[in-house]
Design a protein around this motif. Sequence first.
Motif, mmCIF file in Angstrom:
data_model
loop_
_atom_site.group_PDB
_atom_site.id
_atom_site.type_symbol
_atom_site.label_atom_id
_atom_site.label_comp_id
_atom_site.label_asym_id
_atom_site.label_seq_id
_atom_site.Cartn_x
_atom_site.Cartn_y
_atom_site.Cartn_z
ATOM 1 N N TYR A 268 -6.655 2.250 -7.843
ATOM 2 C CA TYR A 268 -4.721 2.233 -8.109
ATOM 3 C C TYR A 268 -4.278 1.102 -6.997
ATOM 4 N N ASN A 269 -4.182 1.584 -6.051
ATOM 5 C CA ASN A 269 -3.540 1.485 -4.573
ATOM 6 C C ASN A 269 -3.401 -0.614 -4.505
ATOM 7 N N THR A 270 -3.917 -1.110 -5.122
ATOM 8 C CA THR A 270 -4.362 -2.711 -5.134
ATOM 9 C C THR A 270 -3.462 -2.946 -6.321
ATOM 10 N N GLN A 271 -3.472 -1.800 -7.580
ATOM 11 C CA GLN A 271 -2.144 -2.243 -8.591
ATOM 12 C C GLN A 271 -0.708 -2.674 -8.442
ATOM 13 N N LEU A 272 -1.161 -1.423 -6.824
ATOM 14 C CA LEU A 272 0.721 -0.721 -6.733
ATOM 15 C C LEU A 272 1.032 -2.074 -5.558
ATOM 16 N N LEU A 273 0.073 -2.571 -5.023
ATOM 17 C CA LEU A 273 0.273 -3.660 -4.198
ATOM 18 C C LEU A 273 0.981 -4.681 -4.923
ATOM 19 N N ILE A 274 -0.290 -4.883 -5.913
ATOM 20 C CA ILE A 274 0.245 -6.264 -6.847
ATOM 21 C C ILE A 274 1.894 -6.294 -7.221
ATOM 22 N N GLY A 275 1.894 -5.317 -8.238
ATOM 23 C CA GLY A 275 3.521 -5.306 -8.598
ATOM 24 C C GLY A 275 3.748 -5.469 -9.875
ATOM 25 N N ASN A 276 3.347 -5.475 -10.896
ATOM 26 C CA ASN A 276 3.164 -6.123 -12.379
ATOM 27 C C ASN A 276 2.797 -5.142 -12.886
ATOM 28 N N ARG A 277 2.650 -3.584 -12.637
ATOM 29 C CA ARG A 277 2.327 -3.773 -13.468
ATOM 30 C C ARG A 277 3.550 -1.902 -13.717
ATOM 31 N N GLU A 278 3.311 -1.096 -13.739
ATOM 32 C CA GLU A 278 4.826 -0.041 -14.405
ATOM 33 C C GLU A 278 4.823 0.797 -13.220
ATOM 34 N N LEU A 279 3.927 0.143 -12.130
ATOM 35 C CA LEU A 279 4.270 1.057 -10.784
ATOM 36 C C LEU A 279 4.132 0.440 -9.551
ATOM 37 N N ALA A 280 5.067 -0.080 -8.965
ATOM 38 C CA ALA A 280 5.007 -1.239 -7.846
ATOM 39 C C ALA A 280 4.994 -0.588 -6.079
ATOM 40 N N ILE A 281 4.835 -1.308 -5.630
ATOM 41 C CA ILE A 281 5.432 -0.562 -4.149
ATOM 42 C C ILE A 281 6.943 -1.703 -3.748
ATOM 43 N N SER A 282 7.597 -1.277 -3.160
ATOM 44 C CA SER A 282 8.283 -1.897 -1.858
ATOM 45 C C SER A 282 7.842 -2.800 -1.164
ATOM 46 N N PRO A 283 8.423 -4.535 -0.804
ATOM 47 C CA PRO A 283 8.106 -5.001 -0.353
ATOM 48 C C PRO A 283 8.837 -4.706 0.671
ATOM 49 N N GLU A 284 9.588 -3.764 0.923
ATOM 50 C CA GLU A 284 9.701 -3.606 2.637
ATOM 51 C C GLU A 284 8.702 -2.364 3.473
ATOM 52 N N GLU A 285 7.855 -1.850 2.441
ATOM 53 C CA GLU A 285 6.550 -0.828 2.217
ATOM 54 C C GLU A 285 5.222 -1.662 3.010
ATOM 55 N N TYR A 286 5.247 -2.884 3.678
ATOM 56 C CA TYR A 286 4.098 -3.312 4.390
ATOM 57 C C TYR A 286 2.695 -2.867 5.202
ATOM 58 N N ILE A 287 3.761 -1.000 5.439
ATOM 59 C CA ILE A 287 2.845 -0.804 6.121
ATOM 60 C C ILE A 287 2.178 0.578 5.391
ATOM 61 N N TYR A 288 3.227 1.064 4.371
ATOM 62 C CA TYR A 288 2.574 2.137 3.233
ATOM 63 C C TYR A 288 1.185 1.277 2.698
ATOM 64 N N GLY A 289 1.843 0.366 2.059
ATOM 65 C CA GLY A 289 0.857 -0.371 1.102
ATOM 66 C C GLY A 289 -0.950 -1.024 2.279
ATOM 67 N N ALA A 290 -0.992 -1.222 3.504
ATOM 68 C CA ALA A 290 -1.596 -1.614 4.516
ATOM 69 C C ALA A 290 -2.710 -0.369 4.724
ATOM 70 N N LEU A 291 -2.110 0.898 4.623
ATOM 71 C CA LEU A 291 -2.518 2.051 4.971
ATOM 72 C C LEU A 291 -2.695 3.275 4.093
ATOM 73 N N SER A 292 -2.733 2.682 2.666
ATOM 74 C CA SER A 292 -3.900 3.182 1.524
ATOM 75 C C SER A 292 -4.411 2.517 1.500
ATOM 76 N N LEU A 293 -4.800 1.477 1.915
ATOM 77 C CA LEU A 293 -5.627 0.159 1.258
ATOM 78 C C LEU A 293 -7.091 0.838 2.573
ATOM 79 N N TYR A 294 -6.161 0.948 3.874
ATOM 80 C CA TYR A 294 -7.701 0.530 4.697
ATOM 81 C C TYR A 294 -8.113 2.542 5.115
ATOM 82 N N VAL A 295 -7.204 3.191 4.418
ATOM 83 C CA VAL A 295 -8.175 4.643 4.422
ATOM 84 C C VAL A 295 -8.987 4.820 3.038
#
Length: 313
Positions: A268-295
């Motif tokens: 789920y979090n990896t697809q949010l990171l990729i960004g070509n799905r229904e939901l995506a993480i903003s490019p400004e949220e690189y800390i949130y992206g790394a944090l979610s995958l790391y956890v």
Amino acid sequence: MSSKTDSPPSYEDALKDPKCNNYPFLTQHGAPLPPPPSYSPSPGMCPGPGFPPPAMPIPTLSAGLSASSPGSQAILNSAGEMDDFFSNQWESTSIRHAFIRKVYLILTVQLAFTFAVVGVFTFVDPVKMFVTQYPAIYWVSFAVFFLVYCILICCKEPRRRFPLNLVLLGIFTVALSYMAGTVSSYYETKAVIIAMGITGVVCIAVTVFCFQTKVDFTSCGGFLCIAAVLLMIIGIVTSIVLSFQYVPWLHMLYAAIGAVVYTLFLVYNTQLLIGNRELAISPEEYIYGALSLYVDIVHIFLFILQVSGVATE
């Protein structure tokens, strides 16, 4: 002034006039008309003497519309809009790729530090003895982990402000690495190595799957929330049961369920990171992206460690 009326002769008189024989293109009254010349669309067709050859038409973008006509202006405007669209698409794609590279760079540093700590806590006996003798440090690290995690997840301002976001992420990484190292120190070296290998294979497989599949897992957020709640309830029940009597198969079952649930979270979090799905993480949220995958990855490792630890006993 002449009194003679200059009126034109009649058609019949004109035909009888001998002067008309000097004009070969005039036909006699009642005579059949000559057949029309055959048309040949070949480029070598000659129009006849005294006439210039026809100029070849020059194709234009407007396809028959003048430059000042509304149709040509609409086509030119649509062409400009298409150029802007592809330019914006390319820019957004490049920004997304830069965002993904930044997230995975931070994640690589985090995982390298964490597994280095796990290796020290596993292979160095004095460190392993220190961890087992002072369990209070584990709970302190857990409190720091939980506090910083809540700040990074719930507060947008500290998560986006540089360099505060990197400082908080570093503290979080140190706390969770100590917790993972402490848990690893209670297991055999063989079980830790097996858990590391399986975790690496799972992470690579999930990443490749997410970049290749067309299935959208970002629309399954509700299902994952329910799975997380069920995992928490199962964990509480398992802890209560195991506190009275240790049941190896129950411990292994709980750990296997936890590994599966966090693998789904990783997808789920990896697809949010990729960004070509229904939901995506903003490019400004690189800390949130790394944090979610790391956890997700650290929890997968800890659950697989419990499975391998029970299996090697």
